[in-house]
Design a protein around this motif. Structure first.
Motif, PDB file in Angstrom:
ATOM      1  N   SER A 134       7.767   4.461  -7.647  1.00  0.00           N
ATOM      2  CA  SER A 134       6.758   3.406  -7.735  1.00  0.00           C
ATOM      3  C   SER A 134       7.011   2.310  -6.705  1.00  0.00           C
ATOM      4  CB  SER A 134       6.742   2.808  -9.145  1.00  0.00           C
ATOM      5  OG  SER A 134       7.979   2.169  -9.411  1.00  0.00           O
ATOM      6  N   THR A 135       8.191   2.304  -6.100  1.00  0.00           N
ATOM      7  CA  THR A 135       8.523   1.297  -5.089  1.00  0.00           C
ATOM      8  C   THR A 135       8.209   1.783  -3.671  1.00  0.00           C
ATOM      9  OG1 THR A 135      10.815   2.043  -4.932  1.00  0.00           O
ATOM     10  CG2 THR A 135      10.347   0.285  -6.519  1.00  0.00           C
ATOM     11  N   ARG A 136       7.545   2.891  -3.547  1.00  0.00           N
ATOM     12  CA  ARG A 136       7.220   3.429  -2.227  1.00  0.00           C
ATOM     13  C   ARG A 136       6.446   2.431  -1.344  1.00  0.00           C
ATOM     14  NH1 ARG A 136       7.949   7.909   0.374  1.00  0.00           N
ATOM     15  NH2 ARG A 136       6.419   8.771   1.795  1.00  0.00           N
ATOM     16  N   PRO A 137       5.448   1.694  -1.882  1.00  0.00           N
ATOM     17  CA  PRO A 137       4.764   0.724  -1.019  1.00  0.00           C
ATOM     18  C   PRO A 137       5.718  -0.346  -0.467  1.00  0.00           C
ATOM     19  CG  PRO A 137       3.501   1.093  -3.022  1.00  0.00           C
ATOM     20  CD  PRO A 137       4.816   1.787  -3.205  1.00  0.00           C
ATOM     21  N   GLU A 138       6.642  -0.827  -1.300  1.00  0.00           N
ATOM     22  CA  GLU A 138       7.607  -1.829  -0.843  1.00  0.00           C
ATOM     23  C   GLU A 138       8.504  -1.266   0.250  1.00  0.00           C
ATOM     24  OE1 GLU A 138       6.951  -1.198  -4.045  1.00  0.00           O
ATOM     25  OE2 GLU A 138       6.496  -3.111  -5.022  1.00  0.00           O
ATOM     26  N   PRO A 168      -3.960  -0.912  -2.151  1.00  0.00           N
ATOM     27  CA  PRO A 168      -4.983  -1.395  -1.222  1.00  0.00           C
ATOM     28  C   PRO A 168      -5.147  -2.912  -1.092  1.00  0.00           C
ATOM     29  CG  PRO A 168      -5.822   0.424  -2.532  1.00  0.00           C
ATOM     30  CD  PRO A 168      -4.489   0.052  -3.104  1.00  0.00           C
ATOM     31  N   ASP A 169      -4.933  -3.664  -2.113  1.00  0.00           N
ATOM     32  CA  ASP A 169      -5.179  -5.103  -2.045  1.00  0.00           C
ATOM     33  C   ASP A 169      -3.894  -5.928  -1.946  1.00  0.00           C
ATOM     34  OD1 ASP A 169      -7.931  -4.751  -2.208  1.00  0.00           O
ATOM     35  OD2 ASP A 169      -7.872  -4.683  -4.403  1.00  0.00           O
ATOM     36  N   TRP A 170      -2.826  -5.320  -1.484  1.00  0.00           N
ATOM     37  CA  TRP A 170      -1.523  -5.999  -1.445  1.00  0.00           C
ATOM     38  C   TRP A 170      -1.497  -6.970  -0.269  1.00  0.00           C
ATOM     39  CZ3 TRP A 170       3.758  -3.567   0.022  1.00  0.00           C
ATOM     40  CH2 TRP A 170       4.793  -4.376  -0.459  1.00  0.00           C
ATOM     41  N   LYS A 171      -1.479  -8.249  -0.558  1.00  0.00           N
ATOM     42  CA  LYS A 171      -1.596  -9.295   0.455  1.00  0.00           C
ATOM     43  C   LYS A 171      -0.524  -9.218   1.545  1.00  0.00           C
ATOM     44  CE  LYS A 171      -2.393 -14.185   1.204  1.00  0.00           C
ATOM     45  NZ  LYS A 171      -2.846 -13.947   2.544  1.00  0.00           N
ATOM     46  N   PRO A 172       0.766  -9.055   1.240  1.00  0.00           N
ATOM     47  CA  PRO A 172       1.744  -9.001   2.341  1.00  0.00           C
ATOM     48  C   PRO A 172       1.448  -7.879   3.344  1.00  0.00           C
ATOM     49  CG  PRO A 172       2.884  -9.339   0.266  1.00  0.00           C
ATOM     50  CD  PRO A 172       1.450  -9.042  -0.066  1.00  0.00           C
ATOM     51  N   ALA A 173       1.065  -6.709   2.849  1.00  0.00           N
ATOM     52  CA  ALA A 173       0.755  -5.598   3.756  1.00  0.00           C
ATOM     53  C   ALA A 173      -0.547  -5.855   4.508  1.00  0.00           C
ATOM     54  CB  ALA A 173       0.694  -4.278   2.982  1.00  0.00           C
TER      55      ALA A 173
END
Length: 186
Positions: A134-138, A168-173
């Motif tokens: 679940s931490t793949r995006p990070e 999709p809506d992750w502000k830092p990315a």
């Protein structure tokens, strides 16, 4: 079919809001659970929060909860700006549970803050071996920061894009990817 290339855009460390972190849940009502709560709620690494985590580590814990508490205390150290202590906690967590993806993600984040990009890349690549995490995006976002800081802009863009595909809506990315300009090849 049009092909595109990335325009090179150098970014300083101050351009990033910060590397991403991943807390680990600890069940129960003891100090280890409080440590998780402090790390999850965004505590800035206060002495009380770190002491609570340290007290938890003096108690009898399962291997899983001990490793999780080390990761959570590492997050608090990292927020306080003590990257040496944070890295030591992540190393200790990995020694207890070598497949603990969250420890590698956070270790990579701490190493980024220390500008140890090669070591950060190793930690993040290890985290990314767990394709179900679940931490793949990070991990992807943090690796994008490493790639950007080492002038590997195309790879940075691709990792930021992959992080956004998962969240999709992750502000830092979103902020990171907005710093790149795609231009037609030609």
């Amino acid at each position: 079919m049009k092909t595109y290339r990335l325009a090179l855009l150098a970014l300083g460390m101050t351009a990033f809001a910060g590397s991403a972190q991943a807390q680990l849940v600890v069940q129960g009502k003891g100090d280890a659970a409080l440590c998780y709560d402090y790390s999850f709620r965004g505590n800035n690494g206060s002495r009380t929060a770190i002491e609570t985590c340290s007290d938890a580590l003096d108690q009898v814990l399962t291997k899983k909860d001990r490793a999780a508490t080390l990761v959570n205390r590492g997050i608090l150290h990292m927020r306080k700006g003590d990257q040496t202590a944070a890295s030591a906690d992540y190393d200790a967590a990995i020694a207890i549970q070598p497949n603990l993806t969250e420890a590698y993600v956070n270790y990579g984040a701490s190493l980024i803050r220390q500008r140890k990009y090669s070591e950060a890349l190793t930690a993040l690549n290890t985290a990314l071996e767990d394709t179900e995490s679940s931490t793949r995006p990070e991990a992807l976002y943090n690796r994008a920061i490493v790639m950007d800081q080492t002038d590997r802009y195309s790879e940075a863009y691709q990792d930021a894009k992959a992080a956004l595909a998962l969240r999709p809506d992750w502000k830092p990315a979103l902020d990171l990817i907005d710093r790149y300009v795609i231009q037609p090849a030609g």
